[in-house]
Design a protein around this motif. Sequence first.
Motif, PDB file in Angstrom:
ATOM      1  N   ALA A  51       0.791  -1.225   0.000  1.00  0.00           N
ATOM      2  CA  ALA A  51       0.000   0.000   0.000  1.00  0.00           C
ATOM      3  C   ALA A  51       0.826   1.278   0.000  1.00  0.00           C
ATOM      4  CB  ALA A  51      -0.936  -0.006   1.222  1.00  0.00           C
ATOM      5  N   SER A  52       2.158   1.149   0.038  1.00  0.00           N
ATOM      6  CA  SER A  52       2.938   2.377   0.158  1.00  0.00           C
ATOM      7  C   SER A  52       3.958   2.505  -0.960  1.00  0.00           C
ATOM      8  CB  SER A  52       3.666   2.381   1.506  1.00  0.00           C
ATOM      9  OG  SER A  52       4.588   1.312   1.539  1.00  0.00           O
ATOM     10  N   ASN A  53       4.481   3.704  -1.092  1.00  0.00           N
ATOM     11  CA  ASN A  53       5.529   3.951  -2.070  1.00  0.00           C
ATOM     12  C   ASN A  53       6.815   3.264  -1.633  1.00  0.00           C
ATOM     13  OD1 ASN A  53       7.834   5.373  -3.315  1.00  0.00           O
ATOM     14  ND2 ASN A  53       6.226   6.611  -4.235  1.00  0.00           N
ATOM     15  N   GLY A  54       7.526   2.695  -2.613  1.00  0.00           N
ATOM     16  CA  GLY A  54       8.722   1.924  -2.274  1.00  0.00           C
ATOM     17  C   GLY A  54       9.826   2.745  -1.658  1.00  0.00           C
ATOM     18  N   LEU A  55       9.842   4.047  -1.913  1.00  0.00           N
ATOM     19  CA  LEU A  55      10.969   4.844  -1.431  1.00  0.00           C
ATOM     20  C   LEU A  55      10.635   5.692  -0.205  1.00  0.00           C
ATOM     21  CD1 LEU A  55      12.770   5.827  -4.724  1.00  0.00           C
ATOM     22  CD2 LEU A  55      13.611   4.374  -2.894  1.00  0.00           C
ATOM     23  N   TRP A  56       9.490   5.417   0.396  1.00  0.00           N
ATOM     24  CA  TRP A  56       9.229   6.093   1.654  1.00  0.00           C
ATOM     25  C   TRP A  56       8.546   5.160   2.635  1.00  0.00           C
ATOM     26  CZ3 TRP A  56      12.059   9.179   3.794  1.00  0.00           C
ATOM     27  CH2 TRP A  56      11.664   9.911   4.923  1.00  0.00           C
ATOM     28  N   PHE A  57       8.517   5.539   3.903  1.00  0.00           N
ATOM     29  CA  PHE A  57       8.008   4.671   4.943  1.00  0.00           C
ATOM     30  C   PHE A  57       6.491   4.537   4.860  1.00  0.00           C
ATOM     31  CE2 PHE A  57      12.022   6.311   6.395  1.00  0.00           C
ATOM     32  CZ  PHE A  57      12.646   5.171   6.907  1.00  0.00           C
ATOM     33  N   ALA A  58       5.992   3.395   5.310  1.00  0.00           N
ATOM     34  CA  ALA A  58       4.550   3.219   5.425  1.00  0.00           C
ATOM     35  C   ALA A  58       4.122   3.757   6.782  1.00  0.00           C
ATOM     36  CB  ALA A  58       4.192   1.736   5.297  1.00  0.00           C
ATOM     37  N   HIS A  59       2.827   3.722   7.047  1.00  0.00           N
ATOM     38  CA  HIS A  59       2.349   4.265   8.320  1.00  0.00           C
ATOM     39  C   HIS A  59       2.843   3.444   9.505  1.00  0.00           C
ATOM     40  CE1 HIS A  59       0.013   7.284   6.408  1.00  0.00           C
ATOM     41  NE2 HIS A  59      -0.632   6.393   5.674  1.00  0.00           N
ATOM     42  N   ASP A  60       2.915   2.144   9.279  1.00  0.00           N
ATOM     43  CA  ASP A  60       3.321   1.285  10.392  1.00  0.00           C
ATOM     44  C   ASP A  60       4.835   1.072  10.376  1.00  0.00           C
ATOM     45  OD1 ASP A  60       3.109   0.084   7.990  1.00  0.00           O
ATOM     46  OD2 ASP A  60       2.022  -1.683   8.665  1.00  0.00           O
ATOM     47  N   PHE A  61       5.436   1.149  11.534  1.00  0.00           N
ATOM     48  CA  PHE A  61       6.868   0.897  11.634  1.00  0.00           C
ATOM     49  C   PHE A  61       7.062  -0.483  12.254  1.00  0.00           C
ATOM     50  CE2 PHE A  61      11.070   1.034  13.508  1.00  0.00           C
ATOM     51  CZ  PHE A  61      11.810   1.601  12.493  1.00  0.00           C
ATOM     52  N   ALA A  62       7.428  -1.448  11.423  1.00  0.00           N
ATOM     53  CA  ALA A  62       7.424  -2.838  11.904  1.00  0.00           C
ATOM     54  C   ALA A  62       8.806  -3.480  11.867  1.00  0.00           C
ATOM     55  CB  ALA A  62       6.447  -3.661  11.075  1.00  0.00           C
ATOM     56  N   LEU A  63       9.854  -2.659  11.873  1.00  0.00           N
ATOM     57  CA  LEU A  63      11.207  -3.218  11.730  1.00  0.00           C
ATOM     58  C   LEU A  63      11.514  -4.252  12.813  1.00  0.00           C
ATOM     59  CD1 LEU A  63      13.952  -3.272  10.330  1.00  0.00           C
ATOM     60  CD2 LEU A  63      14.676  -1.414  11.805  1.00  0.00           C
ATOM     61  N   TRP A  64      11.264  -3.893  14.082  1.00  0.00           N
ATOM     62  CA  TRP A  64      11.618  -4.815  15.176  1.00  0.00           C
ATOM     63  C   TRP A  64      10.783  -6.061  15.088  1.00  0.00           C
ATOM     64  CZ3 TRP A  64      15.789  -2.614  15.653  1.00  0.00           C
ATOM     65  CH2 TRP A  64      15.914  -1.231  15.766  1.00  0.00           C
ATOM     66  N   ASP A  65       9.521  -5.862  14.770  1.00  0.00           N
ATOM     67  CA  ASP A  65       8.625  -6.995  14.619  1.00  0.00           C
ATOM     68  C   ASP A  65       9.105  -7.907  13.489  1.00  0.00           C
ATOM     69  OD1 ASP A  65       6.378  -7.898  15.958  1.00  0.00           O
ATOM     70  OD2 ASP A  65       5.168  -7.587  14.141  1.00  0.00           O
ATOM     71  N   ASN A  66       9.497  -7.293  12.373  1.00  0.00           N
ATOM     72  CA  ASN A  66       9.989  -8.062  11.228  1.00  0.00           C
ATOM     73  C   ASN A  66      11.237  -8.852  11.599  1.00  0.00           C
ATOM     74  OD1 ASN A  66       8.038  -7.394   9.398  1.00  0.00           O
ATOM     75  ND2 ASN A  66       9.191  -5.718   8.461  1.00  0.00           N
ATOM     76  N   ILE A  67      12.155  -8.202  12.299  1.00  0.00           N
ATOM     77  CA  ILE A  67      13.393  -8.890  12.670  1.00  0.00           C
ATOM     78  C   ILE A  67      13.074 -10.077  13.568  1.00  0.00           C
ATOM     79  CG2 ILE A  67      15.539  -8.655  13.983  1.00  0.00           C
ATOM     80  CD1 ILE A  67      15.731  -5.780  12.974  1.00  0.00           C
ATOM     81  N   ARG A  68      12.189  -9.848  14.544  1.00  0.00           N
ATOM     82  CA  ARG A  68      11.836 -10.936  15.454  1.00  0.00           C
ATOM     83  C   ARG A  68      11.192 -12.083  14.677  1.00  0.00           C
ATOM     84  NH1 ARG A  68       7.491 -10.380  18.392  1.00  0.00           N
ATOM     85  NH2 ARG A  68       7.743  -8.142  18.377  1.00  0.00           N
ATOM     86  N   THR A  69      10.243 -11.748  13.784  1.00  0.00           N
ATOM     87  CA  THR A  69       9.567 -12.800  13.026  1.00  0.00           C
ATOM     88  C   THR A  69      10.544 -13.528  12.105  1.00  0.00           C
ATOM     89  OG1 THR A  69       7.801 -11.180  12.947  1.00  0.00           O
ATOM     90  CG2 THR A  69       7.404 -13.258  11.833  1.00  0.00           C
ATOM     91  N   THR A  70      11.489 -12.781  11.517  1.00  0.00           N
ATOM     92  CA  THR A  70      12.461 -13.419  10.631  1.00  0.00           C
ATOM     93  C   THR A  70      13.229 -14.497  11.377  1.00  0.00           C
ATOM     94  OG1 THR A  70      12.723 -11.349   9.432  1.00  0.00           O
ATOM     95  CG2 THR A  70      14.436 -12.992   9.119  1.00  0.00           C
ATOM     96  N   PHE A  71      13.594 -14.202  12.620  1.00  0.00           N
ATOM     97  CA  PHE A  71      14.385 -15.172  13.374  1.00  0.00           C
ATOM     98  C   PHE A  71      13.544 -16.307  13.957  1.00  0.00           C
ATOM     99  CE2 PHE A  71      17.661 -11.789  13.530  1.00  0.00           C
ATOM    100  CZ  PHE A  71      18.711 -12.567  13.057  1.00  0.00           C
ATOM    101  N   THR A  72      12.231 -16.116  14.059  1.00  0.00           N
ATOM    102  CA  THR A  72      11.418 -17.148  14.693  1.00  0.00           C
ATOM    103  C   THR A  72      10.553 -17.919  13.705  1.00  0.00           C
ATOM    104  OG1 THR A  72       9.754 -15.468  15.157  1.00  0.00           O
ATOM    105  CG2 THR A  72      11.267 -16.014  16.947  1.00  0.00           C
TER     106      THR A  72
END
Lengths: 306, 445
Positions: free
Chosen positions: A65-86
Motif C-alpha cells: 500500500a505504500s511507495n517503495g521509497l518512503w516509509f509506510a504508516h506502520d513501523f514494523a522493523l523490530w517486529d519483522n526482525i523478530r519474526t524473521t528469526f522465529t
Amino acid sequence: MSTSVAAPPTKSASPLRTPRKKHNPGKPKRSLLLTGLMALMVLYTVAPLIWLVINSTKTQAGLGASNGLWFAHDFALWDNIRTTFTYHDGIFVRWLLNTLLYVVLGAGGATLLAVLGGYALAKFDFPGKRGIFAVVIGAVAVPGTALAVPTFLMFSKMGLTDTPWAVIIPSLVSPFGLYLMWVFAAEAIPTELLEAARMDGANEVRTFFQVALPLLAPGIVTVLLFTTVATWNNYFLPLIMLKDPDWYPLTLGLSAWNSQAETIGGDVIFNLVITGSLITIIPLIAAFLFLQKYWQSGLAAGSVKE
Amino acid sequence: MRRTTSRILRGIALVSTLALGVTACGGSDDDSDTKAVSAADIKAALNKGGSITVWAWEPTLKTVAADFQKKYPKVKVNLVSERSGDKHYTALSNAISAGKGVPDVAQVEYFALGQYSLTKGLTDLAPYGADKLASKYTAGPWNAVSDGDKVYGLPMDSGPMALFYNKKVFDKYKIAVPTTWDEYLDAARKLHKADPKVYIANDAGDAGFTTSMLWQAGSRPYKVEGTKVGINFDDAGAKKFETVWQKLIDEKLLAPINGWTDDWYKGLGDGSIATLASGAWMPANFETGVPGAKGQWRAAALPAWTKGDKASAENGGSSLTVPALAKNKELAYAFTEYANSGAGVATRVSEGAFPATKAELEAPAFQSKKFDYFDGQEANKIFAESAANVASDWSYLPFQQYANSIFNDTVGKAYVSSTTLADGLKAWQDASVKYGEEQGFTIEK
C-alpha cells in the motif's frame, strides 16, 4: 577553542596549495563531469540499500500500500526482525549458521589452498609449471555456474549430494585466488630472503611459516575477502546440490521464502524476505569494513619498495 | 503456479528431461511392480515402522505429517519443503536420473504428471489399492492422475476455476459483474475508460491460465495415448478464446503484469487489477499476500462462453506420487493415502486447502463456511459447483513442463508485439511438435 583552529585554513590556503601543485602538475580544478558521474554512481549503488532499509520497516500489507521509497504508516522493523528469526521454528538462524559454516570451511579452506599453491608456484621451479599456469588461467575464465551441473553429477555418483560437503568441497577451489596469491607471492617475497633463510638452516616448512607467511598477509586478506564474498553469496551451487532446507545457506533460504508467494496456499512473506536480506548483508558489510583496513595498507605495503 | 523462468533452470530442466528420456528407453522391467500389495502388507509395514522422505511444498502437510506420526509412532516422516515449481522438478528429475536421493513421496502438479509417469519415474499405485479410490474424487483431478487402469498419484487438491473480483472497484464505477466473457470484455472497456489505471485483469502470457481457458472453452488441443500424441490448437473452442482475448490484448485492457510477482500482489491490493480468473485455492493466497484488501474481494462463477453454459475448468492443483525409485513404497503409499484420501483431508481443508474429494466438497460445513476475507461470503458453494462442472476429458502433454517453458517465446509474443494469439498458438504447437518428435513421441497432426 574550535574557532581558533578553524580560522587558519583561510590564511594558509595559498601555502597549502603550492605543494599540491607539485603533485598534480595538471589541472588543479575539479572536474564537474567526473564529480557528477561519481554522484550518479553513488546513487546507483546506495539506492538499493536505502530501499532495503526503508522497506524492511513495513508489514506485508504496508508493502503493497505504500511507495517503495518512503516509509509506510506502520513501523514494523523490530517486529519483522523478530519474526524473521522465529518463523518456521527459527530456520533462519539455522541458515545463518550454515552460511557461516560454508564460509569458514569453504572460503577459509580455499584461501589456505590458494596460499600454499600460490607460494609453491611462485617460488619453486618444477617441470610442468607452464602447463599449470595455462590450466589456472583457463580455470579463471570458466564460470562456476557452468561447472555446477557436471559437479552435481559427479557428487551424486559419490553420494555426497544433499550434504554440506557438496557445497564446501567445490568452494575449496578458487582459481582466481590461486592466481592472485601466485602473482602476489612472486612480488612480495624476495627470493634472496628465502635463500638467506635456507642458508641459516631453516627447513622449507619453517621458511614458509616464519618468513613467507608474514610477507603474504595482505595478499591472504585480499583472497580471504574475495572467497568469503563468493561463498557468502553463492546461490547456484547450493541450489542444485541441496534439497534439505536444513542445509540451505541464506541465499537459498531467502529465495525459498520468496517463492512461497508463487505457491498455491503459500504464506506470502515479502516483508520477511526483505528483512532477511538486510540481515544477510550486514555481516558481509562488517567483514568488508573490518578487513579493508588490512587490505588497503597491505596493498600499499606491497607496492612500495625500498 | 507461474513464475518467470530463469533460463539456466530451464536449461537444467531440459537436460534432466533428456536424461529421463534415456531412462525410459533403457527401462525394460516394466512389470516389476504390478503384483498387488494387500492392505495387510501395508499395515504390517506401518507396524514395523521406518522412515520416509516427502518432497512437498503444500503447507498443510506439516500438520498432516505430525498427525500421521502420532498415529503410527514407529514411522518417521521427513518432510522436505521450502521449494516449489521449477526448482522442485529440477531437483526431482536430477535425483531420478542420478538414481540417488529420490524421495519416497513427491508432490507433482497435474500438468507435470505425464512427464514422470510416461518415463516410468512413478510407481503405479493401483496394485496398492489406489484404483478403488476413484469414486472418492471429482472427475477432473482423478482423470489427471489416472491413465487407463494405472494410477500415478492421489489427488491432493484441486483448482476448479472461479472469477474473483474487487467489489469495491465494480461498485465505484457501477459496473455489473460479468457472467459471460463478452460481458467481461465490455466491463474491461468500461473500467479502463473510467480509470486508465484500472485493468480488468493482469495477463502477460501464462501457460497455465491459457490452457485452463481453452479447457473451459471446450478446446482439446492435446490428445495423449501412450507415446502417441496429438497437438492441435485449431478447433472451435480455441477460436472462442482467441477472439475475446485478442480484443483484450489489442485494446490494451490487460495489465502487463506477471502473476505471482510482488507487482501482482500490489495490483490485487490497490484495485488496479479488478478481477482474477483463478483456481479455488486462491483465497489462501489472498489472505496472506493481499491482507490490505480484506473485505473488498468476492468470488463469482467463472464467466461462460455462451450465456447459461456452466462448463468450468481446473487451474493448478497437485498430487502426491510415489517415485519408482522410492525405497519404502508401502509406507509411502500409506502416507499418501492418509494425507489425500483419509483423515488428512479434513485437517488440510481446515487449514485452507481446497479438496479434490467429493465428500469434503459436499459437506454442509464446508459449503456454508463463511470467508472473512470475502466479507462473510459462502464462497465454497461457488467453488464446489465449479468443481462439479469441470469436463473430465482434458489431458496435458507428457512434456507439458517443457511446453510451458516455451510458452512465453511463442504465445507470449502476442502480448508484446503485433503477433496474434492465433499465430502464437500455432507457433507453440509447432515448437511442441518438434520437441515431441525429438523426444521420440509419435506426433499425430
